[in-house]
Design a protein around this motif. Structure first.
Motif, PDB file in Angstrom:
ATOM      1  N   VAL A 197      -6.105  -2.038  -8.922  1.00  0.00           N
ATOM      2  CA  VAL A 197      -5.386  -2.576  -7.764  1.00  0.00           C
ATOM      3  C   VAL A 197      -4.607  -1.478  -7.057  1.00  0.00           C
ATOM      4  CG1 VAL A 197      -3.507  -4.105  -7.036  1.00  0.00           C
ATOM      5  CG2 VAL A 197      -5.250  -4.946  -8.618  1.00  0.00           C
ATOM      6  N   VAL A 198      -3.941  -0.625  -7.835  1.00  0.00           N
ATOM      7  CA  VAL A 198      -3.192   0.480  -7.242  1.00  0.00           C
ATOM      8  C   VAL A 198      -4.137   1.420  -6.505  1.00  0.00           C
ATOM      9  CG1 VAL A 198      -1.767   2.516  -7.735  1.00  0.00           C
ATOM     10  CG2 VAL A 198      -1.320   0.359  -8.931  1.00  0.00           C
ATOM     11  N   SER A 199      -5.237   1.767  -7.130  1.00  0.00           N
ATOM     12  CA  SER A 199      -6.218   2.659  -6.494  1.00  0.00           C
ATOM     13  C   SER A 199      -6.755   2.050  -5.204  1.00  0.00           C
ATOM     14  CB  SER A 199      -7.373   2.941  -7.452  1.00  0.00           C
ATOM     15  OG  SER A 199      -6.931   3.636  -8.599  1.00  0.00           O
ATOM     16  N   ARG A 200      -7.000   0.729  -5.224  1.00  0.00           N
ATOM     17  CA  ARG A 200      -7.525   0.063  -4.033  1.00  0.00           C
ATOM     18  C   ARG A 200      -6.515   0.077  -2.894  1.00  0.00           C
ATOM     19  NH1 ARG A 200      -9.030  -4.176  -6.306  1.00  0.00           N
ATOM     20  NH2 ARG A 200      -7.371  -5.658  -5.795  1.00  0.00           N
ATOM     21  N   HIS A 201      -5.237  -0.132  -3.198  1.00  0.00           N
ATOM     22  CA  HIS A 201      -4.195  -0.091  -2.162  1.00  0.00           C
ATOM     23  C   HIS A 201      -4.127   1.287  -1.514  1.00  0.00           C
ATOM     24  CE1 HIS A 201      -2.577  -4.053  -2.318  1.00  0.00           C
ATOM     25  NE2 HIS A 201      -2.109  -3.972  -3.567  1.00  0.00           N
ATOM     26  N   VAL A 202      -4.187   2.323  -2.341  1.00  0.00           N
ATOM     27  CA  VAL A 202      -4.114   3.685  -1.803  1.00  0.00           C
ATOM     28  C   VAL A 202      -5.346   3.989  -0.955  1.00  0.00           C
ATOM     29  CG1 VAL A 202      -4.046   6.143  -2.385  1.00  0.00           C
ATOM     30  CG2 VAL A 202      -2.666   4.518  -3.695  1.00  0.00           C
ATOM     31  N   ARG A 203      -6.513   3.562  -1.435  1.00  0.00           N
ATOM     32  CA  ARG A 203      -7.744   3.807  -0.676  1.00  0.00           C
ATOM     33  C   ARG A 203      -7.726   3.075   0.657  1.00  0.00           C
ATOM     34  NH1 ARG A 203     -10.843   7.223   1.268  1.00  0.00           N
ATOM     35  NH2 ARG A 203     -12.957   6.509   1.749  1.00  0.00           N
ATOM     36  N   GLN A 204      -7.219   1.848   0.684  1.00  0.00           N
ATOM     37  CA  GLN A 204      -7.119   1.099   1.937  1.00  0.00           C
ATOM     38  C   GLN A 204      -6.205   1.805   2.928  1.00  0.00           C
ATOM     39  OE1 GLN A 204      -5.853  -2.680   0.389  1.00  0.00           O
ATOM     40  NE2 GLN A 204      -7.941  -3.485   0.179  1.00  0.00           N
ATOM     41  N   LEU A 205      -5.140   2.409   2.397  1.00  0.00           N
ATOM     42  CA  LEU A 205      -4.219   3.157   3.255  1.00  0.00           C
ATOM     43  C   LEU A 205      -4.924   4.381   3.850  1.00  0.00           C
ATOM     44  CD1 LEU A 205      -1.281   3.199   4.233  1.00  0.00           C
ATOM     45  CD2 LEU A 205      -0.691   4.502   2.181  1.00  0.00           C
ATOM     46  N   GLN A 253       0.830  -1.203   0.000  1.00  0.00           N
ATOM     47  CA  GLN A 253       0.000   0.000   0.000  1.00  0.00           C
ATOM     48  C   GLN A 253       0.866   1.255   0.000  1.00  0.00           C
ATOM     49  OE1 GLN A 253      -2.369  -0.390   3.502  1.00  0.00           O
ATOM     50  NE2 GLN A 253      -3.596  -2.108   2.721  1.00  0.00           N
ATOM     51  N   LEU A 254       1.899   1.233   0.836  1.00  0.00           N
ATOM     52  CA  LEU A 254       2.781   2.381   0.942  1.00  0.00           C
ATOM     53  C   LEU A 254       3.529   2.631  -0.365  1.00  0.00           C
ATOM     54  CD1 LEU A 254       3.904   4.551   2.836  1.00  0.00           C
ATOM     55  CD2 LEU A 254       5.679   2.932   3.529  1.00  0.00           C
ATOM     56  N   GLU A 255       4.004   1.555  -0.985  1.00  0.00           N
ATOM     57  CA  GLU A 255       4.729   1.700  -2.243  1.00  0.00           C
ATOM     58  C   GLU A 255       3.812   2.255  -3.334  1.00  0.00           C
ATOM     59  OE1 GLU A 255       7.761  -0.809  -5.129  1.00  0.00           O
ATOM     60  OE2 GLU A 255       6.305  -1.900  -3.895  1.00  0.00           O
ATOM     61  N   CYS A 256       2.584   1.781  -3.396  1.00  0.00           N
ATOM     62  CA  CYS A 256       1.631   2.288  -4.397  1.00  0.00           C
ATOM     63  C   CYS A 256       1.398   3.779  -4.191  1.00  0.00           C
ATOM     64  CB  CYS A 256       0.312   1.525  -4.301  1.00  0.00           C
ATOM     65  SG  CYS A 256       0.377  -0.150  -4.961  1.00  0.00           S
ATOM     66  N   PHE A 257       1.198   4.186  -2.935  1.00  0.00           N
ATOM     67  CA  PHE A 257       0.977   5.601  -2.644  1.00  0.00           C
ATOM     68  C   PHE A 257       2.174   6.459  -3.078  1.00  0.00           C
ATOM     69  CE2 PHE A 257       2.061   8.950   0.436  1.00  0.00           C
ATOM     70  CZ  PHE A 257       1.066   9.870   0.118  1.00  0.00           C
ATOM     71  N   VAL A 258       3.383   6.041  -2.709  1.00  0.00           N
ATOM     72  CA  VAL A 258       4.582   6.814  -3.042  1.00  0.00           C
ATOM     73  C   VAL A 258       4.750   6.944  -4.553  1.00  0.00           C
ATOM     74  CG1 VAL A 258       7.113   6.806  -2.959  1.00  0.00           C
ATOM     75  CG2 VAL A 258       5.798   6.306  -0.889  1.00  0.00           C
ATOM     76  N   ARG A 259       4.561   5.860  -5.285  1.00  0.00           N
ATOM     77  CA  ARG A 259       4.740   5.914  -6.744  1.00  0.00           C
ATOM     78  C   ARG A 259       3.667   6.773  -7.406  1.00  0.00           C
ATOM     79  NH1 ARG A 259       9.131   5.110  -5.315  1.00  0.00           N
ATOM     80  NH2 ARG A 259      10.020   3.020  -5.059  1.00  0.00           N
ATOM     81  N   VAL A 260       2.447   6.718  -6.910  1.00  0.00           N
ATOM     82  CA  VAL A 260       1.391   7.568  -7.475  1.00  0.00           C
ATOM     83  C   VAL A 260       1.745   9.041  -7.306  1.00  0.00           C
ATOM     84  CG1 VAL A 260      -1.005   8.324  -7.192  1.00  0.00           C
ATOM     85  CG2 VAL A 260      -0.478   5.885  -7.252  1.00  0.00           C
TER      86      VAL A 260
END
Length: 313
Positions: A31-39, A5-12
């Motif tokens: 999947v990337v959007s879902r990881h960020v939303r979960q965070l 989740q953290l990696e997806c947020f940083v890369r976005v």
């Protein structure tokens, strides 16, 4: 907090785009959007907001970005250090360098690297100093070779090379032969084609000429060095570059170099690392390979003098 989740947020945030981050992470956009939303749900804060150009971090997102980069880097360091216990360093190192330097050392560096570290991979990025400095601080580069970088507490510099700057022009332009040397105050007589600001050599030139009260004649601003040299070769103006910028370019046999004197203009090449981000053993060993190449004269190549009929660069 999940590392993915953290990696997806940083890369976005770094790419300003969920789509571009997904491509880099080899994940689907949902999947990337879902990881960020979960965070965001876990932290009970909105971390991103959209604007006309993509996504940008909120105030909470900026705080998390600063910490998140450090966490991800420390995890990567830990993985590589454990892998290195098994023998030859593994992992990946990404190096940034100016095009003129890359032309001189990239092939030999890759050859040396593959022989020394068969289990590792190397990435070489060629760009201008201002871009590489930003990428270094963002963590996209492990280290970079930079010309005359800005004074900063965020980076550590080690000087590795100095080179004089020259006025580059076409032989016989305007019926005049290129001189052996040109005084800095006489640069005002030449229509220059230079990169726009911010640029390391442009800044160096502007500062020194301002001290002498020299008013430069900027005919064109072109950031791409190859295009800039093409324009010089067509007689559209002159450039101020290192002599190595045209060394070995047989496709431009009419270019000549006149050393700038009284005073001379010298560009400093440094190896830059991020102050708060320690190097991996692989990155340090790669840096040592580059230093050895430079010390052995990889950047020493000099073209024939202005009066020679051989290609000068």
């Amino acid at each position: 907090m999940d590392l993915k989740q953290l990696e997806c947020f940083v890369r976005v945030v770094e790419f300003g785009s969920v789509t571009r981050a997904a491509v880099t992470l080899n994940l689907s956009q949902p999947v990337v959007s879902r990881h960020v939303r979960q965070l965001e749900i876990e932290l009970k804060e909105h971390l991103l907001e959209r604007n006309g150009r993509g996504v940008v971090p909120t105030d909470a997102g900026k705080r998390l970005l600063e910490r998140g980069r450090g966490i991800l880097h420390q995890v990567r360091l830990a993985k590589q250090e454990i892998e290195e216990l098994r023998g030859s360093p593994a992992g990946k190192v990404v190096v940034g360098m100016p095009p003129s330097v890359g032309k001189s050392i990239t092939v030999d560096l890759v050859t040396d690297f593959r022989a020394e570290f068969p289990r590792a991979s190397l990435g070489v990025v060629e760009a201008l100093t201002v871009s590489m400095y930003e990428w270094l601080l963002l963590g996209r580069l492990d280290f970079a070779l930079l010309y005359n970088p800005p004074v900063s507490q965020q980076a550590v510099y080690e000087h590795v090379w100095s080179e004089d700057l020259y006025l580059i022009g076409r032989k016989g332009l305007g019926g005049k032969a290129m001189p052996e040397t040109v005084k800095m105050r006489d640069l005002a007589q030449y229509p220059l084609i230079t990169p726009g600001q911010p640029n390391a050599i442009r800044n160096l030139l502007d500062v020194h000429c301002a001290r002498l009260g020299v008013q430069l004649s900027i005919a064109l601003e072109v950031d791409a060095i190859e295009s800039l040299l093409d324009l010089v070769d067509r007689g559209m103006g002159y450039a101020v570059l290192s002599r190595n910028a045209i060394y070995g370019r047989s496709q431009r046999p009419h270019l000549r170099a006149a050393r700038i004197v009284s005073p001379g203009l010298t560009s400093q090449l440094v190896i830059a690392t991020a102050a708060q981000r320690p190097l991996t053993r692989l990155a340090q060993a790669t840096m040592d390979l580059i230093k050895k190449r430079i010390q052995a004269g990889a950047l020493d190549g000099q073209p024939p003098g202005p009066g020679s009929e051989q290609p000068s660069a």
